[in-house]
Design an enzyme around this catalytic site. Structure first.
Site, mmCIF file in Angstrom:
data_model
loop_
_atom_site.group_PDB
_atom_site.id
_atom_site.type_symbol
_atom_site.label_atom_id
_atom_site.label_comp_id
_atom_site.label_asym_id
_atom_site.label_seq_id
_atom_site.Cartn_x
_atom_site.Cartn_y
_atom_site.Cartn_z
ATOM 1 N N ASP A 93 9.286 -25.321 -10.275
ATOM 2 C CA ASP A 93 8.976 -26.093 -11.476
ATOM 3 C C ASP A 93 10.136 -25.936 -12.459
ATOM 4 O O ASP A 93 11.085 -25.198 -12.199
ATOM 5 C CB ASP A 93 7.619 -25.674 -12.064
ATOM 6 C CG ASP A 93 7.597 -24.220 -12.526
ATOM 7 O OD1 ASP A 93 8.667 -23.579 -12.577
ATOM 8 O OD2 ASP A 93 6.498 -23.733 -12.826
ATOM 9 N N SER A 94 10.064 -26.642 -13.573
ATOM 10 C CA SER A 94 11.235 -26.688 -14.466
ATOM 11 C C SER A 94 11.222 -25.578 -15.497
ATOM 12 O O SER A 94 12.208 -25.364 -16.194
ATOM 13 C CB SER A 94 11.251 -28.027 -15.195
ATOM 14 O OG SER A 94 10.198 -28.053 -16.146
ATOM 15 N N GLY A 96 9.330 -25.680 -18.108
ATOM 16 C CA GLY A 96 8.816 -26.260 -19.354
ATOM 17 C C GLY A 96 7.355 -25.943 -19.611
ATOM 18 O O GLY A 96 6.980 -25.509 -20.703
ATOM 19 N N ASP A 147 10.434 -31.088 -18.591
ATOM 20 C CA ASP A 147 9.593 -31.975 -19.400
ATOM 21 C C ASP A 147 8.782 -31.180 -20.405
ATOM 22 O O ASP A 147 8.837 -29.959 -20.442
ATOM 23 C CB ASP A 147 8.673 -32.825 -18.510
ATOM 24 C CG ASP A 147 7.599 -31.988 -17.824
ATOM 25 O OD1 ASP A 147 7.785 -30.760 -17.696
ATOM 26 O OD2 ASP A 147 6.580 -32.560 -17.418
ATOM 27 N N GLY A 217 0.967 -33.348 -16.665
ATOM 28 C CA GLY A 217 0.099 -33.407 -17.838
ATOM 29 C C GLY A 217 -1.373 -33.525 -17.520
ATOM 30 O O GLY A 217 -2.166 -33.893 -18.388
ATOM 31 N N ASP A 267 -0.173 -28.070 -5.914
ATOM 32 C CA ASP A 267 0.026 -26.618 -5.936
ATOM 33 C C ASP A 267 -1.014 -26.029 -6.861
ATOM 34 O O ASP A 267 -1.459 -26.699 -7.798
ATOM 35 C CB ASP A 267 1.411 -26.259 -6.498
ATOM 36 C CG ASP A 267 1.448 -26.401 -8.014
ATOM 37 O OD1 ASP A 267 1.601 -27.537 -8.501
ATOM 38 O OD2 ASP A 267 1.271 -25.389 -8.709
ATOM 39 N N CYS A 305 -14.216 -19.700 10.700
ATOM 40 C CA CYS A 305 -12.844 -19.579 10.190
ATOM 41 C C CYS A 305 -12.044 -18.662 11.114
ATOM 42 O O CYS A 305 -12.537 -17.627 11.553
ATOM 43 C CB CYS A 305 -12.862 -19.027 8.766
ATOM 44 S SG CYS A 305 -11.203 -18.803 8.060
ATOM 45 N N CYS A 307 -9.146 -17.151 10.306
ATOM 46 C CA CYS A 307 -8.222 -16.255 9.588
ATOM 47 C C CYS A 307 -8.548 -14.795 9.921
ATOM 48 O O CYS A 307 -9.660 -14.487 10.353
ATOM 49 C CB CYS A 307 -8.293 -16.508 8.088
ATOM 50 S SG CYS A 307 -9.535 -15.528 7.231
ATOM 51 N N CYS A 310 -11.801 -13.233 8.452
ATOM 52 C CA CYS A 310 -13.058 -13.673 9.060
ATOM 53 C C CYS A 310 -13.182 -13.223 10.517
ATOM 54 O O CYS A 310 -14.279 -12.946 10.993
ATOM 55 C CB CYS A 310 -13.191 -15.191 8.982
ATOM 56 S SG CYS A 310 -13.373 -15.791 7.294
ATOM 57 N N HIS A 336 -7.633 -15.412 3.485
ATOM 58 C CA HIS A 336 -8.706 -16.358 3.807
ATOM 59 C C HIS A 336 -8.630 -17.606 2.919
ATOM 60 O O HIS A 336 -8.715 -18.733 3.416
ATOM 61 C CB HIS A 336 -10.099 -15.722 3.659
ATOM 62 C CG HIS A 336 -11.173 -16.758 3.670
ATOM 63 N ND1 HIS A 336 -11.694 -17.283 4.830
ATOM 64 C CD2 HIS A 336 -11.732 -17.476 2.656
ATOM 65 C CE1 HIS A 336 -12.541 -18.254 4.525
ATOM 66 N NE2 HIS A 336 -12.586 -18.386 3.224
HETATM 67 ZN ZN LIG Z 1 -11.400 -16.869 6.845
#
Ligand SMILES: [Zn+2]
Length: 376
Positions: A93-94, A96, A147, A217, A267, A305, A307, A310, A336
Site C-alpha cells: 500500500d502507499s 497514506g 492517496d 475509501g 486484502d 477442512c 488445514c 483441523c 485455519h
Molecule cells: Zn481448518
C-alpha cells in the site's frame, strides 16, 4: 515465465470474473485474497505456510516498513522478498491510509503529509514521490498510488476535495513511478458513497492510465449495505480489462458480495488478527474457541477442512492452548482462517469458470446460516 505485468480474464458469470494476473514473480489467480504481512511477516505464519494455504500474493504495509526497519535498510538487505523469504508477488500500500489511521499529529498539505511515528514520535514526511521511492526500495511488484481518504461519514465537500487531491497525487505517483517493466502501478478510485464523484475519479484515473484500479475509501465505517451499494456501480466505472482491487475487505460475506459485484482482488487483516484472538471463521459461521463448550470436544473445528489445525487437532486442544496463551494457538487458528479464506476464493474461481456462481453463493450462505455444530 512472463517478464511483463498483464491480466487475462478467463470467464465471467454475471458481474463476477475469474482470471490470472501474470507477473515475473508468478501468477495470481483471481479473484484473489491477499493476506496482510504488515511488518514483513504474516503474524504467526511461516511464509511457506502462507503459500500452503493457497495465497499467490501478500500485502506489505509501507507505513510500518518505512518506520521500522526502514525501506533503505530492506533495500540494502536485498529487498522485501529476500528479507522476509517470500518469493511470490507482493503488493504494497502507499502508506497514506495508515498515516491517517495510526500516526499522531498529522499535517496535510497539497505537497503531502507530515506526521509523527506511533512507535517513537519521530517526524516523517510522505508525498506521492516519496511513497513511490519507498515502494521501489521495498521491491514491491504491485505499487499503489499515494492517496488520501476521509473516514465515513464525511460531508460531500470534504469527500470531493479529498478525491480531487487524490487524483492530483495519482498523476504525481504515475510520473514518479516512471517506466518499470514487470512492476505495476495501481490507481485508487475515491469519492465516498457518491456515484458522480466516483465516476469523476474513475475518469481521471483512466486518463492517466494504470495497470490496475483499486476501489478505495470503503470499509472505513460505512457498513456492509452502504459498501455494497457503492460496489453496485463503482467497479463498472473502471476498465474491464484491468484488475479491480477492493482495499481492506473483509469478512467472508463481504468478500463474496464484492466478487459478485465485479471485484478481482482483496486484502484484510481479519483472518490473521482473529486467529490471534480465538475467533475462527468456518463454513458454518464464526466459532469462538475460548468458549467452555469446546473444553471436552474431541472433534475438529471443521471435519471437512484440510488445514493442519483441523486435520491434527481437536477443539479441546485448540481451546486449551488458547486459554493457556500458548503461541501455537495463534499459529494454528491463523492457519485455519487463512486456509478457509483461500478455500472461499478457490470455490468462487471454480464456480465462475463453471457458470455456477449463483448456486455456489446460495450454498455458501446456507452453510453459514446453519451455524456451528451442536455441542456434545
Ligand atoms: Zn481448518
Amino acid at each position: 515465465m512472463t517478464q511483463r505485468f498483464s491480466f487475462s480474464l478467463h470467464a465471467t458469470d454475471g458481474k463476477a470474473r475469474t482470471g490470472t494476473i501474470h507477473t515475473p514473480r508468478g501468477e495470481i489467480r483471481t479473484p484473489a485474497f491477499m493476506p496482510v504481512g504488515t511488518a514483513a511477516t504474516v503474524k504467526a505464519m511461516m511464509p511457506e505456510s502462507v503459500a500452503a494455504t493457497g495465497a499467490d500474493i501478500l500485502l506489505g504495509n509501507t507505513y510500518h516498513l518505512m518506520l521500522r526497519p526502514t525501506a533503505e535498510r530492506i533495500d540494502r538487505l536485498g529487498g522485501l522478498h529476500k528479507f522476509m523469504n517470500w518469493d511470490k508477488p507482493i503488493l504494497t500500500d502507499s502508506g497514506g491510509f495508515q498515516v491517517m489511521s495510526l500516526s499522531d499529529l498529522r499535517k496535510l498539505t497539497e505537497e503531502g503529509v507530515t506526521f509523527k511515528s506511533h512507535i517513537d514520535g519521530s517526524r516523517h514526511h510522505l508525498t506521492p514521490e516519496r511513497s513511490m521511492e519507498i515502494q521501489k526500495l521495498l521491491g514491491s511488484d504491485i505499487v499503489m498510488c499515494f492517496d488520501e481518504c476521509p473516514a465515513l461519514p464525511a460531508d460531500r465537500k470534504r469527500i470531493e476535495e479529498s478525491m480531487a487531491l487524490s487524483m492530483r497525487w495519482a498523476q504525481r505517483s504515475r510520473d514518479a513511478f516512471g517506466d518499470r517493466p514487470g512492476h505495476a502501478l495501481f490507481g485508487i478510485q475515491q469519492g465516498g458513497l457518491e456515484e458522480d464523484l466516483r465516476g469523476q475519479s474513475a475518469e481521471a484515473l483512466r486518463a492517466i492510465e494504470f495497470d490496475g484500479y483499486a476501489v478505495g475509501g470503503l470499509a472505513v465505517g460505512e457498513g456492509q449495505e452502504a459498501m455494497f451499494d457503492v460496489l453496485d456501480f463503482a467497479p463498472d466505472q473502471l476498465p474491464k480489462d484491468k484488475p479491480r482491487y477492493l482495499m481492506g475487505v473483509g469478512k467472508p460475506d463481504d468478500i463474496v458480495g464484492a466478487v459478485k459485484r465485479g471485484i478481482d482482488m482483496m486484502d484484510c487483516v481479519l483472518p490473521s488478527r482473529s486467529g490471534r484472538t480465538g475467533q475462527v471463521f468456518t463454513r458454518h459461521g464464526v466459532v469462538n474457541i475460548k468458549n467452555a463448550r469446546h473444553a471436552d470436544d474431541p472433534r475438529p473445528l471443521d471435519e471437512d477442512c484440510t488445514c493442519p489445525a483441523c486435520r491434527n487437532y481437536s477443539r479441546a486442544y485448540l481451546h486449551h492452548v488458547f486459554r493457556a496463551q500458548e503461541m501455537i494457538s495463534g499459529m494454528l487458528l491463523t492457519w485455519h482462517n487463512l486456509h478457509y479464506f483461500q478455500d472461499i476464493m478457490q470455490g468462487m474461481r471454480d464456480a465462475i469458470a463453471a457458470g455456477t456462481f449463483a448456486d455456489w453463493e446460495a450454498a455458501f450462505h446456507a452453510g453459514r446460516a446453519q451455524g456451528d455444530i451442536a455441542p456434545l
